[in-house]
Every structure is written in C-alpha cells, then in structure tokens.
Enzyme design. Sequence first.
Site, PDB file in Angstrom:
ATOM      1  N   THR B 146      -4.422  -7.768   7.197  1.00 53.66           N
ATOM      2  CA  THR B 146      -3.757  -7.009   5.403  1.00 53.66           C
ATOM      3  C   THR B 146      -3.103  -6.635   6.394  1.00 53.66           C
ATOM      4  O   THR B 146      -1.539  -6.477   7.181  1.00 53.66           O
ATOM      5  CB  THR B 146      -4.481  -6.646   4.526  1.00 53.66           C
ATOM      6  N   LYS B 168     -11.373  -7.609  11.063  1.00 53.60           N
ATOM      7  CA  LYS B 168     -10.088  -6.759   9.922  1.00 53.60           C
ATOM      8  C   LYS B 168     -10.223  -5.209   9.287  1.00 53.60           C
ATOM      9  O   LYS B 168     -10.780  -5.788   9.117  1.00 53.60           O
ATOM     10  CB  LYS B 168      -9.016  -7.938   9.245  1.00 53.60           C
ATOM     11  N   THR B 179     -14.305  -0.336   5.264  1.00 53.73           N
ATOM     12  CA  THR B 179     -13.168  -1.903   4.607  1.00 53.73           C
ATOM     13  C   THR B 179     -12.877  -3.130   5.830  1.00 53.73           C
ATOM     14  O   THR B 179     -11.940  -2.925   6.629  1.00 53.73           O
ATOM     15  CB  THR B 179     -11.673  -1.292   4.107  1.00 53.73           C
ATOM     16  N   GLU B 259      -4.483   3.076   9.364  1.00 53.02           N
ATOM     17  CA  GLU B 259      -2.813   3.557   8.268  1.00 53.02           C
ATOM     18  C   GLU B 259      -2.015   4.364   8.501  1.00 53.02           C
ATOM     19  O   GLU B 259      -2.736   5.421   8.114  1.00 53.02           O
ATOM     20  CB  GLU B 259      -3.249   3.289   6.877  1.00 53.02           C
ATOM     21  N   ASN B 378       0.115   3.739   1.761  1.00 59.70           N
ATOM     22  CA  ASN B 378      -0.457   3.824   0.398  1.00 59.70           C
ATOM     23  C   ASN B 378       0.369   4.538  -0.826  1.00 59.70           C
ATOM     24  O   ASN B 378      -0.686   3.914  -2.482  1.00 59.70           O
ATOM     25  CB  ASN B 378      -1.983   4.765   1.020  1.00 59.70           C
ATOM     26  N   SER B 383       2.657  -1.686  -4.794  1.00 60.98           N
ATOM     27  CA  SER B 383       3.935  -2.528  -6.005  1.00 60.98           C
ATOM     28  C   SER B 383       4.923  -2.844  -5.129  1.00 60.98           C
ATOM     29  O   SER B 383       4.611  -3.907  -4.370  1.00 60.98           O
ATOM     30  CB  SER B 383       4.460  -0.939  -6.284  1.00 60.98           C
TER      31      SER B 383
END
Lengths: 383, 383
Positions: B146, B168, B179, B259, B378, B383
């Site tokens: 992702t 992942k 996650t 991230e 994040n 959006s």
Amino acid sequence: MSVTAAKGFTAAGSAVGIKKNGNPDLALVVNRGPSFAAAGVFTSNRVKAAPVKWSQQVLKGGRVRAVVLNSGGANACTGPQGFQDTVATADKVADVLGLDAAHVAVASTGLIGTLLPMDRLLPGIEQAAGELSEHSGEKAAIAIKTTDSVHKTAVHQGAGWTVGGMAKGAGMLAPGLATMLVVLTTDADVDAAGLDAALRDATRQTFDRVDSDGCMSTNDTVLLLASGASRLTPEYGEFASAVRAVCDDLARQLIGDAEGSSKDIRIEVVGAASESDAVEVGRSIARNNLLKCAIHGEDPNWGRVLSAIGTTSADFDPDRLNVAINDVWVCKNGSVGEDRDLVSMTGREVRITADLAAGSESAVIWANDLTAEYVHENSEYSS
Amino acid sequence: MSVTAAKGFTAAGSAVGIKKNGNPDLALVVNRGPSFAAAGVFTSNRVKAAPVKWSQQVLKGGRVRAVVLNSGGANACTGPQGFQDTVATADKVADVLGLDAAHVAVASTGLIGTLLPMDRLLPGIEQAAGELSEHSGEKAAIAIKTTDSVHKTAVHQGAGWTVGGMAKGAGMLAPGLATMLVVLTTDADVDAAGLDAALRDATRQTFDRVDSDGCMSTNDTVLLLASGASRLTPEYGEFASAVRAVCDDLARQLIGDAEGSSKDIRIEVVGAASESDAVEVGRSIARNNLLKCAIHGEDPNWGRVLSAIGTTSADFDPDRLNVAINDVWVCKNGSVGEDRDLVSMTGREVRITADLAAGSESAVIWANDLTAEYVHENSEYSS
C-alpha cells in the site's frame, strides 16, 4: 485577574534569571488569610518531580500559606540534590515571608533532568517577595509559562465570593493530569475537606479529560487555596460548581494553546454502558496518531475512529457502532453511513461523536490534531 | 523468492484495477501439497475487517489451499455487503482453481470503510490464476503493497526444507499485531498444531513487538502454510526457530520502511521482574510522542523515557531506574548520569536501554520516530 481575583491573596511574577532568555520565570502566590485551608491534586505518574513529592507532603496538612512556582526547569529526575533544592526553595520563601516551610507548596516546570540554578532562584525569591501585590495575578500567570503562547487565567464570581486561577501547559498534556501547573484561589471560607472534594470532582471531569498528546507529566500540580476573606461559606454544590467552571475554562485554554496544534477535537462518547467505558473509548480515540493526522488534513477518515474504539475493553458490539464527525453520521451500525463529503472540517473545532449503543452514559474528552509544527517544536526542546 | 521459495507453492501478483493508479493489487498464493496444513494469527482489534472474520473461520479447520490478497481496500467497516464480498472472493478463487471455498483464506488492505470494486476484483482473480507460477513470489509481494516504499520478503533454509514469506505494512503498526499482511510458506511436513505453535511463538516475539505508531489495525493477518513437498519433518525447535527468523527479518523490514520515519528505535528493557513488565514498559516508551519527536531531532531527552516508564504498572523503584541512549548511561538511579553530550544519534538506528533494576527479565520493542513526513502522509491518506 487570575489568582488575585479573590480577596486575601497577593502575587508576584518576576524575571530572576532561571530562563536564559530573561523572560519572567518565578511566581509567588501568598494567602493573607484569615483561613489557610488548601487542597491539591498531583500527577499520577510514578516518576514524580521533587517539588511534587514535597508539595504532596505539605498538602497532607490541608494548610498552605504560600506557593512558589518556577518555569525554566522541572526539577524532575534530579535525585537527592533536586529534592534538597526544593526544600531550600520552600525554606527561603518561609524565611522571607515569616512562615513555616511546612506551609509552603513548590511547583516547577520545564526540562526534566537538569538541576535548577539555585544561585539565581534563591535571590529571586527575595526579589519576587518585594514585588508581591494584590494586582499582580496576571504577572504570576505570565511567569509560569514555558512553551505556552499565551498565559491562562479564569475567574468565577459567586454571591459575595470569588474563585479565580491561573494555569500553564502546552505540551505533555494527558490524563492524570495533563502537564500543567494550576493555582486556584478563593475568598470563600471552605475547610480543607470541602476544598479537596470540590477540587477532585472538578479535575476528574476537566483536566483529566484533556489529552493533547497522550504524554503524562512528572510535574502536574493543581492547588486550591482558600483565604476565607469573604467571610462567606457557600453551599457546597454551588462552590463545587464554581471550581469546576474555572477548571473547565482553564482546561479549554490549555487545549486551545497546545503545541503546534491547528485543531481542537471535542470527542463525545455517548451510549456507553458506564462512564469509565466512555472515558476509556474517548482517550483511545484522542490518542490515535493516524486519526490526529487525518483531522489535521481535514479528512473525515472515520475508519480510524472505529479502529481506535476496537482496541478498548469497553462494552459494545462492533456492528452497532455509530460515528459522527461535525454532526454528519458517517458511520452507522459499524459500516458506511452518510456521505463523508457532507462533512466540513474547516473550523478550528472538530466534533467527533462516538455512539457505543450499549447504554446511556457519556463523557467528553478534548484533544488536538497532530501537526508538523508539533514535531518541529518537540524535536528541539532540550537542545 | 518470497512465498515461492519453498517447494509446492505457486503465486501471482497482478494489476487488476482495484487501485486507481494501475499498480499491482491482487496476489494469489496456492499450496500444491501434498499437505495443506496451515495456521493463522489475526488482529486483536475488536473491530475486524470482513476478510479477517472469514479467514479466522477457515483457519479453524487447520487447512488452507489458497490465499487471495488484495491491496487498494481494507474491506473493513463495510457491513453485511462487505462480508458477502469476501465470501464471493473466496468462492471465485475456489471456482477458478477447483477447490473448496472453505480452504481459501482472504486478506485485504487499504482504506477502511469503502466497498471493494467487485466488478474488477472477480475478473482479476481469473487473470491472476492464469499468471500463477513457481517464480512469481516477488510479484505477489509487490501486489500487496500500500504505502510501502519497497516490498518485503525473507527466506530461511533448513536442512532440505525452507521457510519463506512476504509482508506488507508501513503504517498503523502496533502490537497485536502491527498492520500487516504476512504469508509464510514452508515445504516442511508439519501438522497444523505444530504450525500454530511455531507461528504463535514467533509472532509474539516479533510482529507483536513492532510499534511504529501505536495504532492497531482492523486487518492484520499472518498465515503459515505447509506443503510438505520436501517430505521432511524437522525437529520442532529447529522449525520454530526458522519461522521466528523469517518473522524477525520481515518485522525489521516493516520498521525500516515505516511511513515518514527517519529513525528505527530499538528499545530494550532489562532488569524487569517479568517479561510482561518489560513489554509493557517497552511499549510505553515506544508510544511516547514527545520522545519520538526528540529522537527525530537527535536530542537525547531521557526525561521523556522516564516519564513514559512512570505511566506503567511495572515493578520498579523510580530512584533506581537507569537509561542508556546509544550505550551512554545518561540516567543513573533515576537522576542525571553520564553527560548527554556524549550521545551521538546521527545513525538511522537509535538504541534505548531501560534498566528497571527489578529483576532479570527483558524484551526488545522496535519503534520509529515521529516526523513531519508521517503527519504529511497520514493527513491525506483517504482524500
């Protein structure tokens, strides 16, 4: 008007050289009586700063004649020397004002793990004592600022009596308590037990429900001093309500000034089986970094609310959860609800309502968004 | 080599149009036998995605013949329609490959709260089935990405048998599990009970101790499939050790690719009275936003470590705590230790050692720093 709004109190806020930038850094609050009843609530962090350990002992006596507060250093994790420095601070205040050190509370705020510059702090107490005045409540509020962008004060007028106060805190805000120093004063004539009950009730529902960044401080101190100078003893409920109003006002000011924040997030958990369930769920939502980022980006990413709720032990059925963002119910029965494009998040305040559909209890927790400015401010604090 | 390093497996990674940007988004892993034993570990979040609910049921049988994984949508908080979509996905795989749907595990990752585009996913399964190959393990690993910047694979060679896998995960990484979607395969001939024991033991000490951002996912799935194609049954300890090595390798890759991170933080808690104390303290340190910011700024602000320890219920005396940052003991006996200016934090890895001085147990937790890039990524995810 701060801590001098109530009759019977003087205060000072002085620049004595603890902060390297020369800003005010020492505050004194003195109760002139006739009563000296007091109550205090302190951080639940097991790593407690020296002044917290000292003041907890002082408050056990239910009597405080003066409070000395410094910014520019937390005096936390400073070992036996740090504790001796706190004792010397209380002794100096007692000496200068002709009091018993056992009635002098001490509070410190700033960087953890460095000793205070006692060669400047002790003479500074003499200087501040010389500046004590019934009109210096604002100056005291200014002197306890650290990264606060504004000083925080609040006042509530009763019928012939007053509750006023000051607060500092802009980061490390989390339940139990938020990182804050708060001094409240009143000229109502209330005994120590009454003050203690009113203060605990108020902090539980105000400062304890502010969760800016999930980090709990070593120095949190909230004190309530009564001078009795109004010669009036209000009905308990009325007095407790006034204390709570002042705490609520100050707590909202803390959230509104939290480091690097661009949004105040009001999280209301409803339909909970118990108030403690509501608080647990509210805090879990308040601490979810991904959600805090999404709100910063004005993105109504309600899935992050559900994943935060799912980490708690509260009573709920995942398939009955409902979530509204700014009153748009974007999640109904654990699934997609109203169109998320209907949500407008442009204002500073964002309201999240989480309905657990498991009872009738509720709670409100206040939090902030997570921003690049927060990272920036806190990457460089001690260096 | 990924999931096809072990004999008896084929895989595919295809672009079928679930992601709007056209990147690969569907992976298949097929066990060709002769054994089909399998074990799985899933998120402990009470809000579980539809594929998690489905796969938990499949794994109860201890038998998996194929796994279908999609990126581009988590299929979480999608209600009855979402669950029907997961069932239809398993049915389609079963149909195309001539299997029983009860032996097809499903995993999804991406945004919570949106339905999957089944009109593209179902034909995509046919496409992926046509691309199955013993050489497509890497492609499968790529298709489950992702926000991952790189795909993650690992392999451990035993004596005539192999354990390999793919993972992942780049955000929402927190214990229980991080996650992540992980598929491990082996050609060792191990029964479902042995696989389950080895997998639980490995995840408890690897994926469960990765805490990138304190956020727990709705979709975490770790599967271990055995084909038995090597016709060898290794001694349990040897096999469990191999599974753990692969999990450890993948877990480190997850942290290294988290991230927006600029630092990997290795938190080792020693001197604990129990392993659970060590894990509790490690997680509290790992989740302290102020500390994560300080580490980003290469600021050895050890006071934030102590204030994090102080929020736990672990057995310790605050006046006996010791903390090292990159092996410099900046805090000794709860107070100032070696000169913090001796600490160099320029490398990507930062080591924090917290000595509770309360026993002999220990644990290692991996975390990341908090950066403006994390906030940026994040703030705009959905959006």
